[in-house]
Design an enzyme around this catalytic site. Sequence first.
Site, mmCIF file in Angstrom:
data_model
loop_
_atom_site.group_PDB
_atom_site.id
_atom_site.type_symbol
_atom_site.label_atom_id
_atom_site.label_comp_id
_atom_site.label_asym_id
_atom_site.label_seq_id
_atom_site.Cartn_x
_atom_site.Cartn_y
_atom_site.Cartn_z
ATOM 1 N N SER A 106 46.895 -25.572 30.311
ATOM 2 C CA SER A 106 47.316 -25.949 28.767
ATOM 3 C C SER A 106 47.818 -27.465 28.776
ATOM 4 O O SER A 106 48.004 -28.060 29.818
ATOM 5 C CB SER A 106 48.335 -25.389 28.474
HETATM 6 N N1 SAH Z 1 49.778 -21.654 32.233
HETATM 7 C C1 SAH Z 1 48.479 -21.655 32.546
HETATM 8 C C2 SAH Z 1 47.466 -21.433 31.538
HETATM 9 C C3 SAH Z 1 46.280 -20.756 32.142
HETATM 10 S S1 SAH Z 1 45.186 -20.235 30.996
HETATM 11 C C4 SAH Z 1 48.459 -22.893 33.289
HETATM 12 O O1 SAH Z 1 49.489 -23.895 33.304
HETATM 13 O O2 SAH Z 1 47.522 -23.071 34.054
HETATM 14 C C5 SAH Z 1 45.817 -18.596 30.427
HETATM 15 C C6 SAH Z 1 45.533 -17.583 31.689
HETATM 16 O O3 SAH Z 1 45.663 -16.256 31.223
HETATM 17 C C7 SAH Z 1 44.123 -17.580 32.587
HETATM 18 O O4 SAH Z 1 44.531 -17.928 34.014
HETATM 19 C C8 SAH Z 1 43.600 -16.151 32.486
HETATM 20 O O5 SAH Z 1 43.147 -15.592 33.641
HETATM 21 C C9 SAH Z 1 45.123 -15.505 32.193
HETATM 22 N N2 SAH Z 1 45.209 -14.234 31.571
HETATM 23 C C10 SAH Z 1 44.407 -13.664 30.364
HETATM 24 N N3 SAH Z 1 44.609 -12.685 30.210
HETATM 25 C C11 SAH Z 1 45.498 -12.124 31.182
HETATM 26 C C12 SAH Z 1 45.968 -10.758 31.353
HETATM 27 N N4 SAH Z 1 45.804 -9.538 30.718
HETATM 28 N N5 SAH Z 1 46.845 -10.652 32.263
HETATM 29 C C13 SAH Z 1 47.345 -11.776 33.334
HETATM 30 N N6 SAH Z 1 46.508 -12.754 33.013
HETATM 31 C C14 SAH Z 1 45.898 -13.216 32.100
#
Ligand code: SAH
Length: 224
Positions: A70
Amino acid sequence: MNQTKFHETIREKLIREQMVEGLIKNNCLVTPDVIEAFKRIPRHAFVDKALRIRAYQDTRLPIGCEQTISKPSTVAVMTEILDIKPEHRVLEIGTGCGYQTAILALLAKKVYSVEWHPQLVQFARTTLKSLGFPTVRIEQGDGSQGWPSAAPFDRIIFTAGAPSIPEDVCYQLCDSGIMIVPSGPRQAQKLLKIKRTDTKDDVIFDVSEHGVCEFVDLVGRNGW
Ligand code: SAH
């Protein structure tokens, strides 16, 4: 604030300080402890070497598995809304590369983080271990259902967009707990803050909106 260990160049530290100054100017960062956490966590350590030059721009960057880290301003705003205290147990849904996890870990007592993609779990675990975060537990799984066996949590943060508020996860908050979740249609989710209050005979959830945002999809049972 919790301790970390890592090495970096003076240049990296300097451009990170510039990023932090920009976030303060835009009112994304306000609280001294949160500002300090942003100054200390090396965002460049969470992205591919080829992207490091862009690590301190206010932009999303690819982290593999079609996911993104993000924008720093988004991480800042969400962290400020969460109002984390040193004694808090925090649940993060969507570890990704682990950058937001690291910020949370500096502020809270213990962080539980769930990630859907095994490769990202591995990446985040390795990175956080190398930076020295003993208070983080990362598991692979469907975080859209929360982490029932470790509940209740003082704070819960979704870093992926949910089609609607995952109600069962709201009940994993403790009394006075706060959850933040991007929710709504794919291109225009609302950043929602949900506060739980327990009265003598009832549980009340107060929902407030904190702007429009665009996150990657939450998948799984409560996801898309
Ligand atoms: N805070 C993270 C943002 C990553 S984007 C960072 O700083 O990198 C959001 C993440 O949510 C992705 O890696 C995606 O794989 C994960 N995600 C989506 N649905 C999910 C679920 N049901 N359970 C766990 N992770 C999930």
